[in-house]
Design a protein around this motif. Structure first.
Motif, PDB file in Angstrom:
ATOM      1  N   THR A   1       0.861  -1.164   0.000  1.00 58.69           N
ATOM      2  CA  THR A   1       0.000   0.000   0.000  1.00 58.69           C
ATOM      3  C   THR A   1       0.906   1.225   0.000  1.00 58.69           C
ATOM      4  OG1 THR A   1      -1.721  -1.171   1.196  1.00 58.69           O
ATOM      5  CG2 THR A   1      -1.795   1.224   1.270  1.00 58.69           C
TER       6      THR A   1
ATOM      7  N   ASP B   1       3.942   1.711   2.449  1.00 61.22           N
ATOM      8  CA  ASP B   1       3.355   0.989   3.585  1.00 61.22           C
ATOM      9  C   ASP B   1       2.555   1.936   4.473  1.00 61.22           C
ATOM     10  OD1 ASP B   1       4.486  -1.479   2.779  1.00 61.22           O
ATOM     11  OD2 ASP B   1       6.391  -0.882   3.674  1.00 61.22           O
TER      12      ASP B   1
ATOM     13  N   SER C   1      -1.210   3.456   5.789  1.00 58.17           N
ATOM     14  CA  SER C   1      -2.637   3.156   5.970  1.00 58.17           C
ATOM     15  C   SER C   1      -3.460   4.335   5.454  1.00 58.17           C
ATOM     16  CB  SER C   1      -2.949   2.928   7.455  1.00 58.17           C
ATOM     17  OG  SER C   1      -2.817   4.144   8.171  1.00 58.17           O
TER      18      SER C   1
ATOM     19  N   GLU D   1      -5.592   5.950   7.164  1.00 51.75           N
ATOM     20  CA  GLU D   1      -5.549   6.953   8.237  1.00 51.75           C
ATOM     21  C   GLU D   1      -4.280   7.804   8.142  1.00 51.75           C
ATOM     22  OE1 GLU D   1      -6.113   3.686   8.746  1.00 51.75           O
ATOM     23  OE2 GLU D   1      -8.204   3.675   9.400  1.00 51.75           O
TER      24      GLU D   1
ATOM     25  N   HIS E   1      -3.485   0.185  -2.960  1.00 53.86           N
ATOM     26  CA  HIS E   1      -3.806  -0.390  -1.659  1.00 53.86           C
ATOM     27  C   HIS E   1      -4.098  -1.881  -1.791  1.00 53.86           C
ATOM     28  CE1 HIS E   1      -7.742   0.287  -3.408  1.00 53.86           C
ATOM     29  NE2 HIS E   1      -8.233  -0.554  -2.545  1.00 53.86           N
TER      30      HIS E   1
ATOM     31  N   SER F   1     -11.930   4.261   2.513  1.00 50.56           N
ATOM     32  CA  SER F   1     -11.790   2.811   2.411  1.00 50.56           C
ATOM     33  C   SER F   1     -12.944   2.214   1.622  1.00 50.56           C
ATOM     34  CB  SER F   1     -11.720   2.171   3.796  1.00 50.56           C
ATOM     35  OG  SER F   1     -10.541   2.572   4.456  1.00 50.56           O
TER      36      SER F   1
END
Length: 139
Positions: free
Chosen positions: A28, A50, A52, A54, A72, A132
């Motif tokens: 990701t 790497d 997220s 968030e 992702h 997401s």
């Protein structure tokens, strides 16, 4: 006064976007691009690995637009794993008409130069949950 015309994309930025595409099938990651209003060019703001959803949101300015090339991990019910590529056009509330126009009119050029045809437009405050869900929609 800054120009309201689309920004140009120099060869070094196009090459970096192509490299991002080649590397994006393993983790990701995101490449954040911005329009430099003084030179009227798209420039690389940050490259993140790497990361997220968030963490990506934390990296975005609250009142300035950005282009985000994003890869992702997507796990399917049958066990397959994919790393789809998306171009996120982030235009937050309160960024100003000039910025909105410049980024919106440059989006197709960024899409064509990156080879990423799926554009997700974010025009309001972003949340990890919403992004997401949006990233998983077409897959």
């Amino acid at each position: 006064m800054a120009s309201m015309s689309p920004c140009t994309i120099e060869k070094d930025v196009v090459d970096a976007m192509k490299k991002f595409r080649r590397l994006s099938n393993k983790s990701t990651m995101a490449m954040i691009l911005r329009c430099d209003m003084k030179t009227n060019q798209v420039v690389i703001d940050k490259e993140l690995k790497d990361i997220s959803v968030e963490q990506l949101i934390e990296e975005l300015p609250s009142r300035e637009p950005r282009f985000i090339l994003h890869s992702h991990e997507l796990k399917h019910a049958d066990g397959r794993v994919q790393y789809p590529l998306n171009l996120i056009l982030y235009i937050p509330d309160g960024c100003g008409t000039n910025n909105r126009f410049t980024y919106a009119s440059t989006a197709n050029a960024v899409s064509a130069s990156s080879g990423i045809t799926r554009i997700i437009e974010l025009r309001e405050d972003i949340s990890a949950e919403w992004l997401s869900k949006e990233l998983a929609k077409a897959y």
